[in-house]
Structures are given as C-alpha cells and as structure tokens.
Design a protein around this motif. Sequence first.
Motif, PDB file in Angstrom:
ATOM      1  N   PRO A   1       0.804  -1.229   0.000  1.00  0.00           N
ATOM      2  CA  PRO A   1       0.000   0.000   0.000  1.00  0.00           C
ATOM      3  C   PRO A   1       0.833   1.274   0.000  1.00  0.00           C
ATOM      4  CG  PRO A   1      -0.100  -1.089   2.139  1.00  0.00           C
ATOM      5  CD  PRO A   1       0.577  -2.041   1.211  1.00  0.00           C
ATOM      6  N   GLU A   2       2.074   1.192   0.451  1.00  0.00           N
ATOM      7  CA  GLU A   2       2.903   2.387   0.467  1.00  0.00           C
ATOM      8  C   GLU A   2       3.129   2.921  -0.951  1.00  0.00           C
ATOM      9  OE1 GLU A   2       5.038   5.613   1.534  1.00  0.00           O
ATOM     10  OE2 GLU A   2       3.783   4.317   2.784  1.00  0.00           O
TER      11      GLU A   2
ATOM     12  N   VAL B   1     -10.549   3.169   6.434  1.00  0.00           N
ATOM     13  CA  VAL B   1      -9.558   3.560   5.447  1.00  0.00           C
ATOM     14  C   VAL B   1     -10.072   3.248   4.038  1.00  0.00           C
ATOM     15  CG1 VAL B   1      -7.235   3.100   4.563  1.00  0.00           C
ATOM     16  CG2 VAL B   1      -7.628   3.308   7.029  1.00  0.00           C
ATOM     17  N   ALA B   2     -10.697   2.085   3.884  1.00  0.00           N
ATOM     18  CA  ALA B   2     -11.252   1.712   2.580  1.00  0.00           C
ATOM     19  C   ALA B   2     -12.271   2.740   2.115  1.00  0.00           C
ATOM     20  CB  ALA B   2     -11.887   0.331   2.657  1.00  0.00           C
ATOM     21  N   MET B   3     -13.150   3.172   3.013  1.00  0.00           N
ATOM     22  CA  MET B   3     -14.166   4.156   2.637  1.00  0.00           C
ATOM     23  C   MET B   3     -13.545   5.513   2.341  1.00  0.00           C
ATOM     24  SD  MET B   3     -17.475   3.224   4.998  1.00  0.00           S
ATOM     25  CE  MET B   3     -16.566   2.858   6.523  1.00  0.00           C
TER      26      MET B   3
ATOM     27  N   ALA C   1      -7.515   0.193  -5.738  1.00  0.00           N
ATOM     28  CA  ALA C   1      -6.627  -0.853  -5.236  1.00  0.00           C
ATOM     29  C   ALA C   1      -6.331  -0.647  -3.756  1.00  0.00           C
ATOM     30  CB  ALA C   1      -5.333  -0.869  -6.041  1.00  0.00           C
ATOM     31  N   LEU C   2      -6.114   0.591  -3.361  1.00  0.00           N
ATOM     32  CA  LEU C   2      -5.864   0.878  -1.945  1.00  0.00           C
ATOM     33  C   LEU C   2      -7.103   0.553  -1.100  1.00  0.00           C
ATOM     34  CD1 LEU C   2      -3.949   4.279  -2.161  1.00  0.00           C
ATOM     35  CD2 LEU C   2      -3.051   2.130  -1.243  1.00  0.00           C
ATOM     36  N   ALA C   3      -8.272   0.906  -1.615  1.00  0.00           N
ATOM     37  CA  ALA C   3      -9.506   0.644  -0.876  1.00  0.00           C
ATOM     38  C   ALA C   3      -9.751  -0.851  -0.719  1.00  0.00           C
ATOM     39  CB  ALA C   3     -10.690   1.307  -1.585  1.00  0.00           C
TER      40      ALA C   3
ATOM     41  N   GLN D   1     -20.163  -0.319  -3.565  1.00  0.00           N
ATOM     42  CA  GLN D   1     -19.139  -1.038  -2.821  1.00  0.00           C
ATOM     43  C   GLN D   1     -18.872  -0.364  -1.478  1.00  0.00           C
ATOM     44  OE1 GLN D   1     -17.043  -4.106  -3.425  1.00  0.00           O
ATOM     45  NE2 GLN D   1     -17.340  -3.509  -1.292  1.00  0.00           N
ATOM     46  N   ALA D   2     -18.834   0.969  -1.480  1.00  0.00           N
ATOM     47  CA  ALA D   2     -18.607   1.699  -0.240  1.00  0.00           C
ATOM     48  C   ALA D   2     -19.765   1.483   0.744  1.00  0.00           C
ATOM     49  CB  ALA D   2     -18.431   3.183  -0.532  1.00  0.00           C
TER      50      ALA D   2
END
Length: 282
Positions: free
Chosen positions: A161-162, A215-217, A202-204, A236-237
């Motif tokens: 994720p970085e 964090v995903a939201m 991708a991060l979510a 999805q959110a």
Amino acid sequence: MAHLRRGDEGAADIYATAEAEAAALGLSGLLATVEPTLATLFRPGERGPARRHIQLLGGFSVTIDGVDATPPPGRGSTLVKALAVADVPLSLDEILELLWPGEDPAVARRRLRNLLNRIRDDATGVVVRTAAGLALAPGFTTDLDEFRSAARTALDDTSNPELGRRAVAAYTGELLPGDRYEDWSALPREQCTRLYCAVLDALATGAAARGDLAVAMAHADRAIAAEPFDETRPVQAAHWALDAGRSDQARAYLALADRVVAELGVRDPPGLERARARLAAR
C-alpha cells in the motif's frame, strides 16, 4: 543555441567548453551577456543543465531551477501544454491543426515560426525541433510523468500500500484544470483521472481485505469525488459501511448510487439490491 533547439543532449557540454574558452581569453561572462537564455539553462560551474520542470496537475507552470519560465496564456502555452501531455513529439501537421484549425497551411506555418521565436524568449528554450516535429527540450520533467510512473508501479504491486499512497500523493490535482473545456486535453485528463482512481480502488480493496474499513471508505470517497458519475463505487462503499455498522453512511452511499443511476439512465450496478436489503434489515 542551435544544438539546444535540435534537442542535442550534449548542448550543456558545448556551452561549458565555450565558457572555458571565453574565460581563457579573459572574457568571463561573455556568453551570459550574449546568450542569457543559455546562461539560465546551463549554470557556469555546474554539471549539466539546470532543473527544468513543468507542472500540469492542478495548474500549469514552467520552472527552471525554481525560477518561473511559464509562457503567457495563449497559443504558446497551449503548445507547451500539449507537448508535455503527449510526452512524445508532435508532427507539424498536428500542431498546426491544434493551434490554427482550418487556417491556410502556409499562413499557419508562418505563424508557427513566429510563435516558436516568442516561446524561445518567454520559456527559455522549452520547445525544440525534432525529426518528427516539435517536442519538449531535453531535460524537462513533468509532474504528470512522475505521477504516471508512480501509479503504474503501485498497480504492478498492489500488495504494497505504500506504493499506492506515494502515487496518490503525486496526484496534486486535475490535469490542466484551466483547459478543462479544450478538446485536445479531454482524453489525457480522463486517462489521468482513471489511473488515479484505479490506484485508489486498489488501496480501498486492500484496506478492506485487512479489515481497515474506515480507510477503505476514505479511499472510496476520494475516487467518488474524482469520478462522480461512476455508479459502482458508492455501492461497494455502502457494503463496507454496512460491514462497519455505519447505517447512516451506507444510506448516503446508496442515495448517491441511486442518483447517478437515474441521471445516467443505466441499470442498477451489481450489489445495489443486496445493499438495499442489508440496510432494510437493520
């Protein structure tokens, strides 16, 4: 100057040699007086050309070692922007059509010659001739290229994720917002936004898989803001909000999805009915 206009990457060495020869004749500073443009690009005593950078995300500017060299608004700045966005030389025909659509070719070519002379003075040699047409002078970097590179690296390794966070940080705003309604900028802007949103997606997804639903939201919210007419992300959110026990937030996401579906006149995206049922069961 001729070597620089042709895109010769050895122009800096040629300048340094000329500086040394002038100094040996007791004429130090002569080139800076005769060719101030080159003196700006190739600082005496330094190795290689000065730092040359073009900002395209969130605004437009040209800087050389931190000194503003942005061409004034008009066809000159349009040409620099188009070359920077394309990242490849543009043919003369493409440039003439961009700057003077429908104009007599002979007249347009004469205007282009005049324009290039002005750009040379205003933006310290930012545009050079190539065998293919015109291109950015060697050594110029753009924040768009830096973002693209960071985003592709992140998408190649979504387990880290970085990398995604670095790519998101490199996206400092919409591509050329001042040219939002120009036809030539529409496709590059859309592609850039999609790449940004792909990194956010991708991060979510990765955050949700780790159980970091907040964090995903947060990542989903940024993607929704960048692409407000995508009907799938709010759904999805909403599921992530329901998983986190946030019914009000899920309701807001579903209302957004319903509004987008209605405005676009498209079918309900996958998962919408299930999210509605989950919310109703609360």
